[in-house]
Design a protein around this motif. Structure first.
Motif, PDB file in Angstrom:
ATOM      1  N   CYS B  74      -9.970  62.730  45.293  1.00 37.98           N
ATOM      2  CA  CYS B  74      -9.872  63.910  44.767  1.00 37.98           C
ATOM      3  C   CYS B  74     -11.252  64.149  44.031  1.00 37.98           C
ATOM      4  CB  CYS B  74      -8.516  64.246  43.990  1.00 37.98           C
ATOM      5  SG  CYS B  74      -8.877  64.274  42.198  1.00 37.98           S
ATOM      6  N   CYS B 101      -1.012  59.151  40.156  1.00 36.28           N
ATOM      7  CA  CYS B 101      -1.099  59.361  41.360  1.00 36.28           C
ATOM      8  C   CYS B 101      -1.870  58.058  41.925  1.00 36.28           C
ATOM      9  CB  CYS B 101      -1.574  60.634  41.912  1.00 36.28           C
ATOM     10  SG  CYS B 101      -3.547  60.612  41.762  1.00 36.28           S
ATOM     11  N   THR B 103      -4.657  57.898  43.376  1.00 32.16           N
ATOM     12  CA  THR B 103      -6.136  58.015  43.066  1.00 32.16           C
ATOM     13  C   THR B 103      -6.102  57.489  41.613  1.00 32.16           C
ATOM     14  OG1 THR B 103      -6.260  59.758  44.470  1.00 32.16           O
ATOM     15  CG2 THR B 103      -7.953  59.609  43.182  1.00 32.16           C
ATOM     16  N   THR B 104      -5.401  57.902  40.695  1.00 32.39           N
ATOM     17  CA  THR B 104      -5.823  57.662  39.336  1.00 32.39           C
ATOM     18  C   THR B 104      -5.300  56.311  39.170  1.00 32.39           C
ATOM     19  OG1 THR B 104      -3.414  58.628  38.947  1.00 32.39           O
ATOM     20  CG2 THR B 104      -5.320  59.897  38.059  1.00 32.39           C
ATOM     21  N   ILE B 237      -2.933  72.395  38.459  1.00 31.83           N
ATOM     22  CA  ILE B 237      -3.086  71.093  37.575  1.00 31.83           C
ATOM     23  C   ILE B 237      -4.106  71.565  36.454  1.00 31.83           C
ATOM     24  CG2 ILE B 237      -3.960  68.987  37.225  1.00 31.83           C
ATOM     25  CD1 ILE B 237      -2.699  68.425  40.134  1.00 31.83           C
ATOM     26  N   ILE B 294       3.508  66.146  40.200  1.00 33.50           N
ATOM     27  CA  ILE B 294       4.131  64.568  40.157  1.00 33.50           C
ATOM     28  C   ILE B 294       5.489  64.365  39.676  1.00 33.50           C
ATOM     29  CG2 ILE B 294       3.358  62.382  38.783  1.00 33.50           C
ATOM     30  CD1 ILE B 294       1.149  63.542  40.657  1.00 33.50           C
ATOM     31  N   ILE B 322      -7.057  71.791  43.998  1.00 29.83           N
ATOM     32  CA  ILE B 322      -8.180  70.888  43.638  1.00 29.83           C
ATOM     33  C   ILE B 322      -8.488  70.201  45.004  1.00 29.83           C
ATOM     34  CG2 ILE B 322      -9.186  68.961  42.433  1.00 29.83           C
ATOM     35  CD1 ILE B 322      -7.239  69.707  40.082  1.00 29.83           C
ATOM     36  N   CYS B 325      -6.808  66.689  46.424  1.00 32.19           N
ATOM     37  CA  CYS B 325      -5.579  66.263  45.466  1.00 32.19           C
ATOM     38  C   CYS B 325      -4.595  66.283  46.752  1.00 32.19           C
ATOM     39  CB  CYS B 325      -5.231  67.179  44.412  1.00 32.19           C
ATOM     40  SG  CYS B 325      -3.717  66.653  43.711  1.00 32.19           S
TER      41      CYS B 325
END
Ligand code: SF4
Ligand code: SF4
Lengths: 412, 377
Positions: B74, B101, B103-104, B237, B294, B322, B325
């Motif tokens: 993302c 998520c 990614t984070t 978001i 989420i 985004i 995402c």
């Protein structure tokens, strides 16, 4: 002649019976629960819910090169091409009915465990919306390095497992049987030990198994853990491989096994056998990956079943920090005496792949061995560039040769 | 430093607040702690006399992030990492990184590995919000954050400091909500860009100071209704780059409601001050609109959008997607369907951090709103 089934026959028998059971679940007053490959399925098994793993079905279709056909359909529905190919091909199957198997039964409920990825939660939500079905999200916070936090995470997960049990009791209108869970745990613990023993046979030189054997051999651990037949299967498998070891039979003959390789990520399913052959022609055999080890659990039967379940599911590699993944991989490097590594950046699986660049840096530094990194997709052939991969593999082995990294036992 | 800003200053600073944060940190000797968006209780960080700064990407070019996160990651995550690795890393003494998520989760690891000498903790907010364990866990995580900050700073935080911090944050939320209300009814007074710049900046600068600016901006406003505005609801978001708001302004769109994490969701659920403060902060997590995509699935998102659309009597919904995402992308086809079935006109806007040209965004939005006026949608 013994009438004992071979592991292959046993695997087929177990799978056929399991699918029969799944397709007739409702006739037998059972519900079908879709779940993630890494999830505390022992709770389902103990409560007589037939677990179905849409990922496994997706693997069958992707291996049979149905990826592009199924994924394209889904892209036409508004989903982007960079979502996980398991999810895309599954949604494509729902739309078209196209499958190389007999398909999978429709779900009654869902259990999404984040220890594997968050993608599955989102994918299951899409499926659940179609039938307005209940989804239980088992949220496993990352198994971060802080020891005290880990204890808290396990507590939170135990609380959730209790909620899961209440959820299932509500959906099925049946009381959960904790004694039955203890029994299921015994089978899971026993089969996990045997499964790990099977994987660890790759320590022998020459290795009697490659990762491709491990990927085939892991199927029963994924969908039948918690049963006696799962234990029997791994016992049979271990016996068979041990017999190979005793006779010195390797994937490659001993004098040809030059490179014992580590693989990072899931396989490129539709290139499965091609990759094995190609690497073999260079004296390379991929022995293992963190991925196949994801199902070698270490259940402690002296603990409360919910606690040992929580501990084991939160600490899977896919829910671990990159530092821990590196330690896990290093252990495998040492144990299996590996001298090369292939790091696959799998466009489909962000949950595994976004760790790869950092992991590669750490592992090459710690082992002193160069890595082959390539980007593609595990199931969508449109992202696979055949000639590029071949050239990279060739160049990689040349580098290893130049660095004199081939095994001493290898032929000159 | 941020006490007497006018709207023009706010817009300029929101685009690049870092030089001023740097100056402020030098002047006050205080430490700066960075977070990425999603639910980190900044009140706690602030109570330790630290400056919590929400990192919302950089507009400078990507240099280092691509070698850590591939191009299908993302764009917000890549941009945030770039900001820390190439541009502003030295400004921060520590980071509190939330994980929402896949990614984070990796982003936090990569970040920690790249800043071995800084204070880096993960904030593990639950990714389920409907069961009692979620509440238990939010409280645990807030307490763990307090413990980590205490260990790092060598300070304990008492109830007074926490109460004071919450008061300041509640004041910011209240002022922003009032300004939003003025803008909603009088789009000729405050532009979209100005409003969302105030929101953004308040996530990045000292709130006690910034509240003074917000107060004086509010007092100085002479409401102007303006003419020819189309009321819209913004869903997503976050919305970046800020020039997108220029496009909205140019098209005379009036954002009358939103579900953004750095928009209305940030203003919701002010913690109560009369009971246990940790409980109050945990409550806030659940009093706010859910964090789409989420915390729940499309149904709730749809219900919230529908409600907002009806309540505000908006003419359309603009969904900000985004690029890359995943979480949004699993929800979007069904959400679009539900919104369409409801007869609500919806425009999906694809955004990417580091985008330099927005002409395609403008053209597409223009076409959408023209056809909306023509009633052909
Ligand atoms: S391949 Fe990766 S993203 Fe896809 S379901 Fe498996 S873990 Fe999740
Ligand atoms: S924008 Fe989406 S992919 Fe990126 S960090 Fe947020 S939830 Fe994750």
């Amino acid at each position: 002649m013994s009438d004992k089934l071979t592991s292959k026959q046993l695997s087929k028998k177990i799978t056929d019976e399991y699918m029969e059971d799944a397709f007739h679940a409702h006739d037998n007053n059972k519900l079908v629960g879709y779940t993630t490959a890494i999830s505390p399925v022992e709770i389902f098994v103990a409560h007589d819910i037939v677990p179905i793993y849409p990922e496994n079905h997706a693997v069958a279709n992707l291996t049979a090169k149905k990826g592009v056909e199924l994924c394209s359909v889904v892209e036409g529905m508004g989903y982007t091409s960079h979502l996980c190919a398991y999810a895309r091909s599954d949604l494509g199957y729902r739309k078209t009915g196209v499958t190389v198997t007999r398909g999978i039964p429709d779900p009654d409920l869902f259990l999404a465990c984040n220890a594997q990825c968050f993608t599955l939660t989102k994918w299951f939500q899409v499926l659940a919306r179609r039938g307005d079905l209940p989804v239980f999200v088992f949220d496993t916070p990352e198994h971060i390095l802080d020891q005290k936090a880990r204890k808290e995470i396990v507590k939170y997960c135990v609380l959730q497992l209790k909620e899961l049990i209440s959820f299932l009791e509500k959906v099925t209108k049946r009381k959960f049987d904790y004694d039955r869970l203890k029994e299921v745990m015994k089978y899971s613990a026993a089969s996990s030990i045997l499964y790990k023993k099977f994987l660890d046979m790759a320590q022998y030189k020459p290795s009697p198994i490659s990762i491709f054997d491990a990927l085939i051999g892991m199927a029963i651990a994924v969908y039948r853990r918690g049963t006696q037949e799962c234990v029997d299967y791994y016992q049979t498998l271990c016996d068979e491989i041990q017999a190979k070891v005793d006779q010195g039979i390797g994937v490659l003959p001993k004098d040809q096994e030059k490179y014992r390789l580590y693989w990072e990520n899931l396989p490129v399913w539709f290139k499965f056998s091609d990759h094995a052959k190609l690497l073999g022609s260079y004296g390379g055999v991929i022995l293992t990956s963190l991925y196949v080890h994801a199902w070698s659990f270490d259940f402690d039967l002296n603990k409360d079943p919910l606690e040992t379940l929580a501990e084991n599911y939160v600490n899977r590699f896919s829910n671990s920090t990159i530092e821990d993944r590196a330690d896990m991989a290093m252990e495998l490097f040492k144990k299996y005496s590996m001298n090369g590594m292939i790091m696959f950046m799998n466009r489909s699986c962000k949950a595994v792949s976004f760790a790869v660049p950092t992991l590669k840096d750490v592992l090459t530094k710690r082992t002193g061995i160069p890595a082959l990194v390539f980007e593609s997709d595990m199931g969508d052939q449109r992202f696979y560039a055949e000639s590029q991969v071949r050239t990279r593999i060739e160049a990689y082995f040349e580098t290893l040769d130049r660095l004199g990294l081939a095994q001493k036992t290898a032929a000159a | 430093m941020w006490e007497s800003l006018n709207l023009k200053d706010v817009v300029a600073l929101a685009r690049d607040p870092y030089p001023s944060i740097r100056q402020w940190a030098r002047d006050t000797g205080k430490k700066v702690v960075g977070s990425t968006i999603a639910d980190v209780p900044e009140e706690v960080i602030y109570a330790f006399d630290l400056l919590p700064v929400t990192i919302l990407g950089t507009h400078k070019p990507l240099k280092k992030a691509p070698s850590h996160l591939p191009d299908n990651a993302c764009s917000l995550a890549r941009s945030n990492l770039e900001l820390a690795l190439s541009y502003e890393g030295d400004l921060f003494s520590g980071f509190v990184l939330p994980q929402v998520c896949d990614t984070t989760q990796h982003l936090s690891d990569i970040w920690r590995i790249n800043f071995p000498d800084k204070f880096v903790v993960s904030y593990l907010a639950p990714r389920q919000a409907d069961r009692p364990s979620a509440r238990y866990w939010v409280k645990e995580e807030i307490e763990r954050l307090i413990e980590s900050l205490s260990a790092w700073t060598g300070k304990a935080v008492n109830d007074d400091a926490l109460r004071r911090s919450i008061e300041i944050h509640n004041e910011t939320r209240r002022l922003l909500a009032e300004l939003y209300d003025i803008k909603r009814k009088n789009p000729g007074t405050i532009t979209n860009k100005q409003l969302f710049s105030m929101m953004k900046l308040s996530l990045q600068v000292d709130k006690a100071e910034f509240n003074k600016s917000l107060r004086s901006i509010k007092e100085g406003i002479k409401p102007k209704k303006g003419k020819g505005y189309t009321d819209v609801v913004l869903v997503g978001i976050t919305c970046d780059p800020p020039e997108i708001f220029d496009i909205f302004d140019e098209l005379k769109l009036n954002i009358v409601g939103d579900t953004l994490v750095d928009g209305t969701r940030y203003l919701q659920g002010a913690p109560a001050l009369n009971g246990n403060l940790i409980d109050a902060l945990a409550d806030r997590h659940f009093k706010r609109g859910f964090f789409s995509p989420i915390h729940d699935n499309v149904y709730k998102n749809f219900e919230e959008v529908k409600k907002l659309y009806k309540e505000t009597k908006a003419k359309a919904v603009v969904y900000v997607h985004i690029e890359f995402c995943e979480s949004q992308e699993y929800d979007l086809p069904d959400l679009k369907d539900m919104i369409k079935k409801e007869g609500i006109p919806m425009h999906v806007l694809d955004t990417e951090y580091q985008t330099t040209s927005l002409s395609h965004v403008l053209t597409r939005a223009q076409a959408f709103f023209e056809s909306l006026k023509g009633g052909s949608l």
